[in-house]
Scaffold this motif. Structure first.
Motif, PDB file in Angstrom:
ATOM      1  N   GLN A  67       0.840  -1.191   0.000  1.00  0.00           N
ATOM      2  CA  GLN A  67       0.000   0.000   0.000  1.00  0.00           C
ATOM      3  C   GLN A  67       0.880   1.248   0.000  1.00  0.00           C
ATOM      4  O   GLN A  67       1.728   1.419   0.882  1.00  0.00           O
ATOM      5  CB  GLN A  67      -0.930   0.027   1.221  1.00  0.00           C
ATOM      6  N   GLN A 100      -1.838  -1.577  -3.809  1.00  0.00           N
ATOM      7  CA  GLN A 100      -2.643  -0.361  -3.855  1.00  0.00           C
ATOM      8  C   GLN A 100      -1.731   0.862  -3.966  1.00  0.00           C
ATOM      9  O   GLN A 100      -0.846   1.051  -3.125  1.00  0.00           O
ATOM     10  CB  GLN A 100      -3.502  -0.236  -2.590  1.00  0.00           C
ATOM     11  N   SER A 129      -3.954  -2.090  -8.208  1.00  0.00           N
ATOM     12  CA  SER A 129      -5.072  -1.161  -8.241  1.00  0.00           C
ATOM     13  C   SER A 129      -4.496   0.231  -7.981  1.00  0.00           C
ATOM     14  O   SER A 129      -3.960   0.496  -6.903  1.00  0.00           O
ATOM     15  CB  SER A 129      -6.118  -1.514  -7.173  1.00  0.00           C
TER      16      SER A 129
END
Length: 273
Positions: A67, A100, A129
């Protein structure tokens, strides 16, 4: 006792950056700077009035479950240029959540932001993503480039399995001016080979230019672009370009002159390496 699940969780990379630029006299300088985890900002020697920053991912890339978040703000009258030290790499992911990456840019009145990260390279079985969210005022100026490379052809790489969702949202004075959505899953190689998708190209770039009178650049850009590129004026002050390349080298050959033309100044030195 540490469980296997806790160990796996601990191995995920995390990174966060916050940066604001403010104007002092003729120059732009750091207003706020926060960095945590695997993300760092470098500030090379100044080459003009802009505040230039280079992003570095010390984890070496992104894989499933990682992330990363970046928040940038250009305060009134400031000029901020952002690049990356190298191309970002999205590696093979194990079953589970995608990597992410969220980037947010805020441009206050009479500001200029040049968002110029180098390419993102996706490897086979990568899962990503990614979001780019931009909020600007009509008095500000934006040049933004996002480039994707699906495997390095010079290394004989192909991307047969992929999970990619990529979105760009641009708002001007609070109203949505541009929205782009890309989703590629399963056999990316076969999908990119389709005429209506990429016609066999494995590198692509999206360029946004929002500035007063931006549409006036369209004729010159059309003369510069190859047959695999195009430019459209969404309004008199916003143009969008899409460029395809047979590989990352071909893409750069097409994109660099366009960016230099719109930037009206030398590109970050990291693009020249």
């Amino acid at each position: 006792m540490i469980s296997a699940a806790d160990t796996a969780k601990a191995q995920r990379a995390r990174g966060a950056l916050r940066l604001s630029a403010r104007r002092r006299g003729p120059l732009s300088e750091i207003g706020e700077l926060y960095q945590a985890g695997s993300m760092r900002l470098l500030f090379p020697q100044r080459r003009g009035p802009a505040l230039s920053a280079v992003m570095l991912n010390t984890a070496g890339g992104v894989t499933g479950g990682d992330q990363f978040a970046l928040d940038l703000e250009a305060e009134a009258g400031s000029h901020l240029t952002i690049s990356t030290q190298a191309a970002e790499r999205i590696y093979r992911a194990q079953p589970g959540p995608s990597g992410q990456v969220t980037n947010r840019l805020v441009l206050r009145d009479n500001t200029r932001v040049d968002w110029l990260p180098q390419e993102t390279i996706l490897f086979d079985q990568a899962s990503l993503s990614r979001r780019l969210e931009i909020d600007m005022t009509a008095s500000s100026r934006l040049l933004a480039c996002e480039a994707l490379v699906f495997g390095r052809r010079a290394m004989g790489e192909t991307v047969d399995q992929l999970h990619l969702t990529d979105r760009i949202d641009l708002r001007i004075d609070g109203r949505l001016a541009f929205a782009d959505r890309l989703r590629l899953t399963s056999n990316a190689e076969a999908q990119l080979a389709r005429i209506g998708v990429a016609g066999g190209a494995v590198a692509m770039a999206t360029i946004l230019f929002a500035a007063s009178g931006a549409a006036g650049h369209v004729p010159a850009l059309r003369d510069m672009l190859p047959n695999t590129g195009g430019v459209s004026a969404l309004s008199g002050d916003l143009i969008v370009l899409r460029v395809l390349g047979a590989d990352s080298y071909a893409l750069r050959q097409s994109v660099l002159p366009v960016l230099a033309h719109l930037n009206q100044a030398a590109l970050p030195r990291t693009w020249m390496i």
